[in-house]
Each structure stands twice: as structure tokens, then as C-alpha cells.
Motif scaffolding. Sequence first.
Motif, short mmCIF file in Angstrom:
data_model
loop_
_atom_site.label_atom_id
_atom_site.label_comp_id
_atom_site.label_asym_id
_atom_site.label_seq_id
_atom_site.Cartn_x
_atom_site.Cartn_y
_atom_site.Cartn_z
N PRO A 134 27.31 21.91 61.56
CA PRO A 134 28.27 21.79 60.45
C PRO A 134 28.98 20.45 60.41
N THR A 135 29.14 19.79 61.57
CA THR A 135 29.82 18.50 61.58
C THR A 135 28.98 17.42 60.92
N VAL A 136 27.68 17.64 60.82
CA VAL A 136 26.80 16.68 60.15
C VAL A 136 26.61 17.06 58.68
N ILE A 137 26.30 18.33 58.44
CA ILE A 137 25.94 18.77 57.10
C ILE A 137 27.14 18.77 56.15
N GLN A 138 28.26 19.33 56.58
CA GLN A 138 29.38 19.49 55.67
C GLN A 138 29.94 18.17 55.14
N PRO A 139 30.11 17.14 55.98
CA PRO A 139 30.56 15.86 55.39
C PRO A 139 29.55 15.27 54.41
N LEU A 140 28.25 15.45 54.70
CA LEU A 140 27.23 14.95 53.79
C LEU A 140 27.25 15.71 52.47
N LEU A 141 27.50 17.02 52.53
CA LEU A 141 27.56 17.81 51.31
C LEU A 141 28.75 17.40 50.44
N LYS A 142 29.85 17.03 51.08
CA LYS A 142 31.01 16.58 50.31
C LYS A 142 30.70 15.29 49.56
N GLN A 143 29.87 14.43 50.18
CA GLN A 143 29.53 13.17 49.55
C GLN A 143 28.46 13.36 48.47
N ALA A 144 27.52 14.30 48.72
CA ALA A 144 26.38 14.46 47.82
C ALA A 144 26.74 15.19 46.53
N LYS A 145 27.75 16.05 46.56
CA LYS A 145 28.16 16.81 45.37
C LYS A 145 27.01 17.65 44.81
N VAL A 146 26.38 18.43 45.67
CA VAL A 146 25.25 19.25 45.23
C VAL A 146 25.75 20.51 44.55
N LYS A 147 24.80 21.28 43.98
CA LYS A 147 25.16 22.52 43.33
C LYS A 147 25.72 23.52 44.34
N ARG A 148 26.48 24.49 43.84
CA ARG A 148 27.19 25.40 44.72
C ARG A 148 26.23 26.23 45.57
N ASN A 149 25.13 26.74 44.96
CA ASN A 149 24.22 27.58 45.74
C ASN A 149 23.49 26.75 46.81
N VAL A 150 23.15 25.50 46.49
CA VAL A 150 22.53 24.63 47.49
C VAL A 150 23.50 24.32 48.61
N ASP A 151 24.75 24.08 48.25
CA ASP A 151 25.80 23.83 49.24
C ASP A 151 25.94 25.01 50.19
N SER A 152 25.97 26.22 49.65
CA SER A 152 26.11 27.42 50.48
C SER A 152 24.91 27.61 51.40
N ILE A 153 23.70 27.41 50.87
CA ILE A 153 22.49 27.58 51.67
C ILE A 153 22.49 26.60 52.84
N LEU A 154 22.80 25.35 52.59
CA LEU A 154 22.76 24.34 53.65
C LEU A 154 23.87 24.56 54.68
N ARG A 155 25.04 25.02 54.24
CA ARG A 155 26.11 25.29 55.19
C ARG A 155 25.75 26.46 56.10
N TRP A 156 25.21 27.54 55.54
CA TRP A 156 24.79 28.67 56.35
C TRP A 156 23.67 28.26 57.31
N GLU A 157 22.73 27.48 56.80
CA GLU A 157 21.62 27.04 57.65
C GLU A 157 22.12 26.20 58.81
N SER A 158 23.04 25.27 58.55
CA SER A 158 23.51 24.38 59.61
C SER A 158 24.25 25.13 60.71
#
Length: 235
Positions: A134-158
Amino acid sequence: MSLDLPIMLMIVLFLALGIFSQWLADRIKWPSIVVMAIVGLLVGPILGITNPKEALGSEVFSPIVSLAVAIILFEGSSNLDFRELKGISKAVIRIITVGAVIAWILGAIALHTILNFPISVSFVMGGLFLITGPTVIQPLLKQAKVKRNVDSILRWESIILDPIGPMLALTAFYIFQIIEQGISFIVILIFVLKILAVVVIGFGASYLFNWFIRQDMIPQNLMPPIQFVFYSLNI
């Protein structure tokens, strides 16, 4: 050249650098993990200002690292909302099962064929490469501004793959160790008992914590620290 700093001053220095790195990342609009990695490399291997393992000793340094991992996973998992799984549960399950196995095997094959690593080392490192965290994925997701479902999938995966990756790596390590030592009933029995002990401790701690919650035995103000203690047992 490593500085002979007092342990307390070293801890304060690391905390200050961590906070400064996150502040700087916010100012320059970079992922915080990138700035923190750069600062860590500068004060550690590059400039050699300090070496925590030498200063603290391996007996103290290793538990601190394990506790830090527990804090990272605790902070990430505490922000998960099971309501997010509605509509993305199949994707998450496929990523942490089929996707993880495929990535593990292909990573091991790549390490063995391209870098000529031994097959045992390749499978161990292949499991470690699954870890995103999560320390790698979550900051990247904040920068990437992806869709909500993609954000949720990647956070759960990480967060979920963080413990799965090391488990696969350790399983591969012990399997190759058993093969090298010679397959025997005692060795296999010890390996199985270790796995069972880990499963019992993990599920036991989780069940006990949930039981305390159902019985309303934990005050609300003590929920985070007690939850962290039970989570640390699984680490």
C-alpha cells in the motif's frame, strides 16, 4: 562515512526525514514513496551517513523492521471497506489467485532464463516480486487519478498480496530446502506443522479480536491500538 550517532538521535533523524520527505513530495507533487526512497538511499548506501543495522544490531533491527511492516499493512488494511467489493470482487479474487500464480511463475522463469539465477532462487524472488504494498500503490493512485473501481481493485490487490507474496517465497524456500536435505517424513512433518501453527495463530488472533468486538469488550478509544496488537500477531 558512517556517523556514530546515539540511537535516540538516529530514531529522531529517521522520523524527521520521513516527515520531511512526505512534505516535500506534497510540495513537488511526487509520490511520497519516491522521495522517501531517494532520501533513504542518500543517507544510507550512497552517503553512508548512518547504518541502522550496525547501530542497533540485528537482534533489534529485525524486529523493528517486522513491526514497521505490521504498521504499514495495518494502516492500509484499516482503510479497506468491504462495500467496495461490490462489483469488483471477481477481479480482486482473480488477481490474488490466478494472477498471482501466473506472475510468480513467469517471474521465476524470467529470472532463471534471462539473469541465469538458480531455479530455487528464482522461485523465491519471484514470490517477493509479487509484493507491491500500500505504501507504493496508494501514493501512485493519488497521482494517477484513475477510476474509482480501478482504484479499489489496485488497493485491495496491494494489501492482500503483501502477505501472500512472502508466503509463496517462504513455501518455495522450504520446499527446495527439503529437496536438498533429502525428503524424509520428519522434515515434511516439521514443515507441515510450521504451516499449521502459522494458520492457527493467524485465524485464532482474528477470531479472538472479532469475538471481543461482538461482546463489546473493547472501548472505542482503544480500538486502533488493540487492533494493531492483534494484527502484529499475524506478522
